[in-house]
Design a protein around this motif. Structure first.
Motif, PDB file in Angstrom:
ATOM      1  N   HIS A   1      -0.913   6.676   7.595  1.00  0.00           N
ATOM      2  CA  HIS A   1      -1.434   7.722   6.725  1.00  0.00           C
ATOM      3  C   HIS A   1      -0.616   9.003   6.845  1.00  0.00           C
ATOM      4  CE1 HIS A   1      -4.929   5.030   7.079  1.00  0.00           C
ATOM      5  NE2 HIS A   1      -5.151   5.398   5.828  1.00  0.00           N
TER       6      HIS A   1
ATOM      7  N   TRP B   1       6.645   1.402   7.041  1.00  0.00           N
ATOM      8  CA  TRP B   1       7.379   0.713   5.983  1.00  0.00           C
ATOM      9  C   TRP B   1       8.607   0.000   6.554  1.00  0.00           C
ATOM     10  CZ3 TRP B   1      12.116   0.543   3.595  1.00  0.00           C
ATOM     11  CH2 TRP B   1      12.155  -0.135   2.377  1.00  0.00           C
TER      12      TRP B   1
ATOM     13  N   THR C   1       2.989  11.214   7.272  1.00  0.00           N
ATOM     14  CA  THR C   1       4.290  11.108   6.606  1.00  0.00           C
ATOM     15  C   THR C   1       5.270  10.255   7.396  1.00  0.00           C
ATOM     16  OG1 THR C   1       3.966  13.268   5.588  1.00  0.00           O
ATOM     17  CG2 THR C   1       6.220  12.423   5.660  1.00  0.00           C
TER      18      THR C   1
ATOM     19  N   TRP D   1       0.833  -1.203   0.000  1.00  0.00           N
ATOM     20  CA  TRP D   1       0.000   0.000   0.000  1.00  0.00           C
ATOM     21  C   TRP D   1       0.867   1.252   0.000  1.00  0.00           C
ATOM     22  CZ3 TRP D   1      -1.000   3.267   4.428  1.00  0.00           C
ATOM     23  CH2 TRP D   1      -2.046   4.162   4.263  1.00  0.00           C
ATOM     24  N   LEU D   2       1.917   1.254   0.807  1.00  0.00           N
ATOM     25  CA  LEU D   2       2.811   2.408   0.835  1.00  0.00           C
ATOM     26  C   LEU D   2       3.607   2.533  -0.461  1.00  0.00           C
ATOM     27  CD1 LEU D   2       4.016   2.084   4.522  1.00  0.00           C
ATOM     28  CD2 LEU D   2       2.650   3.956   3.573  1.00  0.00           C
ATOM     29  N   ALA D   3       4.052   1.406  -1.003  1.00  0.00           N
ATOM     30  CA  ALA D   3       4.810   1.426  -2.261  1.00  0.00           C
ATOM     31  C   ALA D   3       3.939   1.890  -3.431  1.00  0.00           C
ATOM     32  CB  ALA D   3       5.383   0.047  -2.547  1.00  0.00           C
ATOM     33  N   ALA D   4       2.640   1.658  -3.341  1.00  0.00           N
ATOM     34  CA  ALA D   4       1.703   2.081  -4.393  1.00  0.00           C
ATOM     35  C   ALA D   4       1.158   3.487  -4.123  1.00  0.00           C
ATOM     36  CB  ALA D   4       0.560   1.082  -4.494  1.00  0.00           C
ATOM     37  N   ASP D   5       1.874   4.266  -3.333  1.00  0.00           N
ATOM     38  CA  ASP D   5       1.437   5.623  -2.973  1.00  0.00           C
ATOM     39  C   ASP D   5       0.052   5.635  -2.343  1.00  0.00           C
ATOM     40  OD1 ASP D   5       3.791   6.875  -3.791  1.00  0.00           O
ATOM     41  OD2 ASP D   5       3.072   7.078  -5.849  1.00  0.00           O
ATOM     42  N   ARG D   6      -0.185   4.642  -1.491  1.00  0.00           N
ATOM     43  CA  ARG D   6      -1.429   4.512  -0.728  1.00  0.00           C
ATOM     44  C   ARG D   6      -2.655   4.303  -1.625  1.00  0.00           C
ATOM     45  NH1 ARG D   6       1.461   8.821   2.340  1.00  0.00           N
ATOM     46  NH2 ARG D   6       2.150   7.844   4.273  1.00  0.00           N
ATOM     47  N   ASP D   7      -2.435   3.673  -2.764  1.00  0.00           N
ATOM     48  CA  ASP D   7      -3.517   3.354  -3.700  1.00  0.00           C
ATOM     49  C   ASP D   7      -4.047   1.960  -3.362  1.00  0.00           C
ATOM     50  OD1 ASP D   7      -5.126   2.573  -5.845  1.00  0.00           O
ATOM     51  OD2 ASP D   7      -3.875   3.610  -7.317  1.00  0.00           O
TER      52      ASP D   7
ATOM     53  N   THR E   1      -2.910  -1.788  -4.912  1.00  0.00           N
ATOM     54  CA  THR E   1      -2.357  -2.746  -3.958  1.00  0.00           C
ATOM     55  C   THR E   1      -3.159  -4.037  -3.971  1.00  0.00           C
ATOM     56  OG1 THR E   1      -1.660  -0.907  -2.549  1.00  0.00           O
ATOM     57  CG2 THR E   1      -1.704  -3.091  -1.548  1.00  0.00           C
TER      58      THR E   1
END
Length: 67
Positions: free
Chosen positions: A47, A56, A49, A10-16, A20
């Motif tokens: 959520h 991560w 920064t 989820w983080l690697a997909a820019d929270r998409d 994910t």
């Protein structure tokens, strides 16, 4: 392990969530639930920064020790 993989993905997909879910072959709600479960268990808000960075690193470290 599924929670850590979901959070990292989820983080690697820019929270998409949808991207994910497609990458992990799960329903988008499963990704949302796993991210929420991570937050409940760790107290880290991925959520934000700095919470995202902490989440991560924590998940990557945990996954590397599982292999």
């Amino acid at each position: 392990e599924p929670v850590a993989r979901a959070v990292c993905g989820w983080l690697a997909a820019d929270r998409d969530v949808v991207a994910t879910a497609e990458a992990l072959f799960v329903h988008p709600n499963t990704v949302r639930n796993r991210v929420q479960r991570f937050t409940e268990v760790t107290g880290i808000d991925p959520h934000s920064t700095f919470g995202g960075v902490d989440a991560w690193w924590l998940c990557r470290s945990w996954l590397s020790h599982q292999a």
